[in-house]
Design a protein around this motif. Structure first.
Motif, PDB file in Angstrom:
ATOM      1  N   MET A 136      22.539   0.238 -52.702  1.00  0.00           N
ATOM      2  CA  MET A 136      23.031   0.877 -51.481  1.00  0.00           C
ATOM      3  C   MET A 136      23.126  -0.131 -50.336  1.00  0.00           C
ATOM      4  O   MET A 136      24.109  -0.152 -49.577  1.00  0.00           O
ATOM      5  CB  MET A 136      22.115   2.043 -51.097  1.00  0.00           C
ATOM      6  N   GLU A 137      22.109  -0.990 -50.206  1.00  0.00           N
ATOM      7  CA  GLU A 137      22.124  -2.007 -49.158  1.00  0.00           C
ATOM      8  C   GLU A 137      23.256  -3.010 -49.384  1.00  0.00           C
ATOM      9  O   GLU A 137      23.899  -3.455 -48.429  1.00  0.00           O
ATOM     10  CB  GLU A 137      20.778  -2.726 -49.118  1.00  0.00           C
ATOM     11  N   ARG A 138      23.511  -3.372 -50.670  1.00  0.00           N
ATOM     12  CA  ARG A 138      24.588  -4.318 -50.975  1.00  0.00           C
ATOM     13  C   ARG A 138      25.963  -3.735 -50.606  1.00  0.00           C
ATOM     14  O   ARG A 138      26.794  -4.400 -49.987  1.00  0.00           O
ATOM     15  CB  ARG A 138      24.555  -4.665 -52.466  1.00  0.00           C
ATOM     16  N   ARG A 139      26.167  -2.475 -50.970  1.00  0.00           N
ATOM     17  CA  ARG A 139      27.451  -1.831 -50.643  1.00  0.00           C
ATOM     18  C   ARG A 139      27.643  -1.704 -49.135  1.00  0.00           C
ATOM     19  O   ARG A 139      28.749  -1.909 -48.623  1.00  0.00           O
ATOM     20  CB  ARG A 139      27.505  -0.452 -51.295  1.00  0.00           C
ATOM     21  N   GLN A 140      26.553  -1.368 -48.436  1.00  0.00           N
ATOM     22  CA  GLN A 140      26.651  -1.240 -46.981  1.00  0.00           C
ATOM     23  C   GLN A 140      26.955  -2.582 -46.342  1.00  0.00           C
ATOM     24  O   GLN A 140      27.721  -2.668 -45.371  1.00  0.00           O
ATOM     25  CB  GLN A 140      25.342  -0.670 -46.430  1.00  0.00           C
ATOM     26  N   ALA A 141      26.351  -3.662 -46.889  1.00  0.00           N
ATOM     27  CA  ALA A 141      26.614  -4.999 -46.352  1.00  0.00           C
ATOM     28  C   ALA A 141      28.076  -5.387 -46.538  1.00  0.00           C
ATOM     29  O   ALA A 141      28.710  -5.960 -45.635  1.00  0.00           O
ATOM     30  CB  ALA A 141      25.698  -6.017 -47.025  1.00  0.00           C
ATOM     31  N   ILE A 142      28.642  -5.072 -47.724  1.00  0.00           N
ATOM     32  CA  ILE A 142      30.056  -5.367 -47.980  1.00  0.00           C
ATOM     33  C   ILE A 142      30.939  -4.573 -47.025  1.00  0.00           C
ATOM     34  O   ILE A 142      31.912  -5.098 -46.455  1.00  0.00           O
ATOM     35  CB  ILE A 142      30.405  -5.045 -49.446  1.00  0.00           C
ATOM     36  N   LYS A 143      30.599  -3.314 -46.843  1.00  0.00           N
ATOM     37  CA  LYS A 143      31.382  -2.460 -45.948  1.00  0.00           C
ATOM     38  C   LYS A 143      31.335  -2.974 -44.513  1.00  0.00           C
ATOM     39  O   LYS A 143      32.356  -3.027 -43.812  1.00  0.00           O
ATOM     40  CB  LYS A 143      30.843  -1.026 -46.018  1.00  0.00           C
ATOM     41  N   ASP A 144      30.128  -3.376 -44.068  1.00  0.00           N
ATOM     42  CA  ASP A 144      29.989  -3.902 -42.705  1.00  0.00           C
ATOM     43  C   ASP A 144      30.767  -5.201 -42.532  1.00  0.00           C
ATOM     44  O   ASP A 144      31.389  -5.423 -41.481  1.00  0.00           O
ATOM     45  CB  ASP A 144      28.509  -4.139 -42.399  1.00  0.00           C
ATOM     46  N   ALA A 145      30.734  -6.073 -43.569  1.00  0.00           N
ATOM     47  CA  ALA A 145      31.466  -7.340 -43.482  1.00  0.00           C
ATOM     48  C   ALA A 145      32.969  -7.107 -43.408  1.00  0.00           C
ATOM     49  O   ALA A 145      33.681  -7.763 -42.627  1.00  0.00           O
ATOM     50  CB  ALA A 145      31.120  -8.210 -44.693  1.00  0.00           C
TER      51      ALA A 145
END
Length: 340
Positions: free
Chosen positions: A181-190
């Motif tokens: 979940m944290e990885r997907r959120q990081a990609i989305k934020d980037a």
């Protein structure tokens, strides 16, 4: 109670420890007393129990013996033994396996463990155990209890290991889900940050182009006014040639036809938070008015008007049917909306 005591003493236990065990277990039987003895093997016998066997008077002991005989007879009847009327019976024999027991307590203990129900009185006399036999019997009992405890400890260790494995697996699964979940959120934020950066760069470029165009328009106006004052000939620069709508053409290098979308910032002349939207470059100015009407109840599509500060320009009702590309608003622009 007397039979339990006798049986335990016959197994090799010290009489003071037997009395302590029987009293501590409330005289509930042979098995509870044995469990208590093994569980408290290393402990000292309390001093207040050391004289219990000597405190009863002779008449009282005789009464207890009578009661014990009655209890023995009742226990024999419970086991299905026919009680003899003579004094020949010296032991109790299991009719199913042939084992001989000194008293009813031991016979009852055997019945509970083996499930045997057929017993009879026997004239066979069981000799008291020698000291060596007592020690051997006690050692066997201790070995059995130790094996029982060891098996119990092994089972508890297995259960604890299984529980720990389940706990670790559950924690690992939850950790993996959280990391994903944290990885997907990081990609989305980037991605959002990159998109915002591109949009900001486009908006800054458009504003810079508008500022340059406004400076050039002011310079041309100043040159024209100066020429009029001095009676000189007025020569318009090609880049400043008016378009069909009477407004200045878009600045060279910012070709509206190259942009498929137009980013707009709409400010109300009455103040308040500006509105931002992105429309197709082929969208009509009327669609901008419809967007604004959807954001505020104070806006009417038929009465709202638009203007631009850089370069200064006012849009009429006839411009509502023109595209943003035709009006020179691509790739981005700032509009001032004025309600009636």
């Amino acid at each position: 109670m007397a039979n339990d005591k006798e049986a335990l003493v016959g197994m090799g236990f010290d009489i003071s420890r037997v009395e302590w065990a029987l009293k501590a277990t409330g005289n509930r039987g042979l098995q509870p007393a044995m469990d208590f003895l093994f569980e408290n093997e290393g402990k000292e016998v309390p001093s207040d129990l050391s004289t219990v066997s000597e405190s009863a008077s002779r008449p009282a002991r005789d009464a207890m013996d009578v009661d014990d005989d009655a209890e023995d007879a009742e226990a024999l009847r419970t086991l299905g033994v026919k009680v003899a009327t003579d004094a020949e019976a010296k032991s109790i024999k299991c009719s199913e396996c042939g084992k001989v027991f000194r008293n009813t307590a031991l016979a009852q203990f055997h019945a509970e463990k083996s499930g045997h129900q057929e017993f009879e009185e026997s004239t066979e006399e069981i000799k008291p155990l020698t000291e060596e036999e007592k020690k051997q019997k006690l050692a066997e009992l201790r070995e059995k209890m130790a094996a029982k405890r060891a098996n119990k400890a092994i089972e508890e260790a297995k259960e604890a290991k299984i529980n720990e494995t389940i706990r670790r697996k559950t924690g690992k699964d939850m950790g993996a889900i959280k990391e994903e979940m944290e990885r997907r959120q990081a990609i989305k934020d980037a991605e959002q940050k990159k998109k915002d950066k591109i949009e900001d760069a486009k908006a800054k470029a458009a504003i810079k182009a508008q500022i340059e165009a406004d400076k050039k328009a002011r310079a041309e106006k100043f040159a024209r006014e100066k020429a009029l004052r001095h009676g000189e000939q007025i020569v318009d620069a090609p880049a400043s040639a008016p378009t069909a709508s009477g407004s200045t053409a878009p600045v060279s290098g910012v070709a509206g036809k190259d942009f498929k979308e137009t980013r707009l910032q709409i400010r109300m002349s009455t103040g308040g938070q500006p509105y931002t939207t992105t429309l197709s470059s082929d969208a009509q100015l009327r669609e901008v008015a419809e967007f604004l009407a959807g954001q505020s109840l104070a806006v009417d599509v038929e009465t709202i008007s638009f203007a631009q500060h850089f370069p200064r320009k006012a849009f009429s009702k006839s411009d509502f049917s023109k595209s943003l590309r035709e009006l020179g608003l691509t790739p981005s622009a700032v509009l001032i909306a004025t309600p009636p």
